[in-house]
Scaffold this active site. Structure first.
Site, PDB file in Angstrom:
ATOM      1  N   ASP A  62       0.872  -1.159   0.000  1.00  0.00           N
ATOM      2  CA  ASP A  62       0.000   0.000   0.000  1.00  0.00           C
ATOM      3  C   ASP A  62       0.924   1.229   0.000  1.00  0.00           C
ATOM      4  O   ASP A  62       2.091   1.129   0.382  1.00  0.00           O
ATOM      5  CB  ASP A  62      -0.866  -0.056   1.260  1.00  0.00           C
ATOM      6  CG  ASP A  62      -1.633   1.208   1.487  1.00  0.00           C
ATOM      7  OD1 ASP A  62      -2.511   1.503   0.674  1.00  0.00           O
ATOM      8  OD2 ASP A  62      -1.359   1.907   2.490  1.00  0.00           O
TER       9      ASP A  62
ATOM     10  N   ASP B 289       0.059   5.143   0.858  1.00  0.00           N
ATOM     11  CA  ASP B 289      -0.097   6.095   1.970  1.00  0.00           C
ATOM     12  C   ASP B 289      -0.101   5.338   3.294  1.00  0.00           C
ATOM     13  O   ASP B 289      -1.017   4.553   3.551  1.00  0.00           O
ATOM     14  CB  ASP B 289      -1.438   6.852   1.858  1.00  0.00           C
ATOM     15  CG  ASP B 289      -1.577   7.608   0.547  1.00  0.00           C
ATOM     16  OD1 ASP B 289      -0.598   8.204   0.103  1.00  0.00           O
ATOM     17  OD2 ASP B 289      -2.687   7.607  -0.017  1.00  0.00           O
TER      18      ASP B 289
HETATM   19  P1  B16 Z   1      -6.776  10.128  -3.447  1.00  0.00           P
HETATM   20  P2  B16 Z   1      -3.642   4.091   0.169  1.00  0.00           P
HETATM   21  C1  B16 Z   1      -5.547   5.949   0.148  1.00  0.00           C
HETATM   22  O1  B16 Z   1      -4.247   5.560  -0.156  1.00  0.00           O
HETATM   23  C2  B16 Z   1      -5.588   6.746   1.438  1.00  0.00           C
HETATM   24  O2  B16 Z   1      -5.240   5.920   2.538  1.00  0.00           O
HETATM   25  C3  B16 Z   1      -6.974   7.279   1.648  1.00  0.00           C
HETATM   26  O3  B16 Z   1      -7.001   8.082   2.820  1.00  0.00           O
HETATM   27  C4  B16 Z   1      -7.390   8.119   0.431  1.00  0.00           C
HETATM   28  O4  B16 Z   1      -8.721   8.589   0.569  1.00  0.00           O
HETATM   29  C5  B16 Z   1      -7.285   7.266  -0.827  1.00  0.00           C
HETATM   30  O5  B16 Z   1      -5.959   6.765  -0.948  1.00  0.00           O
HETATM   31  C6  B16 Z   1      -7.636   8.014  -2.090  1.00  0.00           C
HETATM   32  O6  B16 Z   1      -6.655   8.976  -2.337  1.00  0.00           O
HETATM   33  O7  B16 Z   1      -7.732  11.136  -2.935  1.00  0.00           O
HETATM   34  O8  B16 Z   1      -5.339  10.650  -3.528  1.00  0.00           O
HETATM   35  O9  B16 Z   1      -7.210   9.474  -4.712  1.00  0.00           O
HETATM   36  O10 B16 Z   1      -3.531   4.023   1.643  1.00  0.00           O
HETATM   37  O11 B16 Z   1      -4.584   3.083  -0.457  1.00  0.00           O
HETATM   38  O12 B16 Z   1      -2.291   4.141  -0.512  1.00  0.00           O
HETATM   39 MG    MG Z   2      -2.682   3.221   3.369  1.00  0.00          MG
END
Ligand code: B16
Ligand code: MG
Length: 215
Positions: A9, A11
């Protein structure tokens, strides 16, 4: 079955952008007069932008139209993208690069499996633009974690079966997605207490590559 691929993953596992998401949503919530805190934010981990917005709006005193929701999500994304401008390789969690290098030496394929549509920008900013064997992100899928779609796409792009892959996740929804996809799971950070994951740790680097691959 032996682990042949590791899907990370983004973030909260590879880099600290989970904090940036929180600050951008907090700004939106404050502007709209909606209560929001770090505990509520936990439910936004790993889930799509629109699904995160729905979590925030649960505390709103009025209802929002689809058009207003789309505008709010765009505003949040603009704040988020603004903060990404200051992102550098220093945002990679300690030891993560070294662990990935070690996996590489052992012929393990590496992929990113992230809900974020900003994945390409983030990977460029942290210096990992060309690093992975495959990337599956929010631009490639329609279903949000805990649906396994993003990890299944990552496995497919690696040319591996789901059961040959191990997913590393910081979100409870992400651990669930990995298990729903018939993959092994390592839970880190906020998800580290998730008993469903056979491997649990503070962060990726806290468990040796030997132990991770033996999962
Ligand atoms: P975006 P991951 C996720 O990333 C985040 O944890 C989540 O908080 C966020 O809403 C989602 O990506 C969408 O992100 O707005 O940049 O498209 O943890 O799956 O890497
Ligand atoms: Mg994450």
């Amino acid at each position: 079955m032996a682990v042949k691929g590791v899907i990370l993953d983004l973030d909260g596992v590879i880099c600290t952008t989970d904090e940036y998401h929180y600050h951008a949503w907090k700004k939106i919530a404050d502007e709209e007069g909606i209560y929001f805190d770090k505990e509520i934010n936990e439910r936004c981990r790993g889930v799509s932008r629109m699904a995160s917005l729905e979590v925030i709006l649960e505390r709103a005193e009025r209802s929002y139209s689809d058009d207003e929701k789309a505008k709010l999500a765009e505003r949040k994304n603009n704040y988020y993208k603004e903060s990404l401008k200051e992102l550098t390789p220093d945002a990679i969690f300690p030891g993560v690069k070294e662990h990935m290098e070690e996996m590489r030496r052992r012929n393990i394929k590496l992929a990113v499996g992230s809900a974020s549509k900003n994945t390409p920008t983030i990977l460029e900013q942290i210096g990992l633009g060309d690093y992975f064997d495959a990337v599956a992100d929010g631009n490639a899928v329609t279903k949000s974690k805990p649906d396994p779609e993003v990890f299944l796409v990552a496995a497919q792009r690696l040319g591996l079966k789901p059961e040959e892959c191990l997913v590393v996740e910081d979100a409870v929804a992400g651990v669930e997605a990995a298990l729903n996809g018939n993959m092994k799971a390592m839970a880190v950070g906020s998800a580290a207490n998730d008993q469903r994951a056979p491997l649990r740790a503070k962060d990726l680097a806290s468990i040796s590559v030997d132990k991770i691959l033996a999962a």
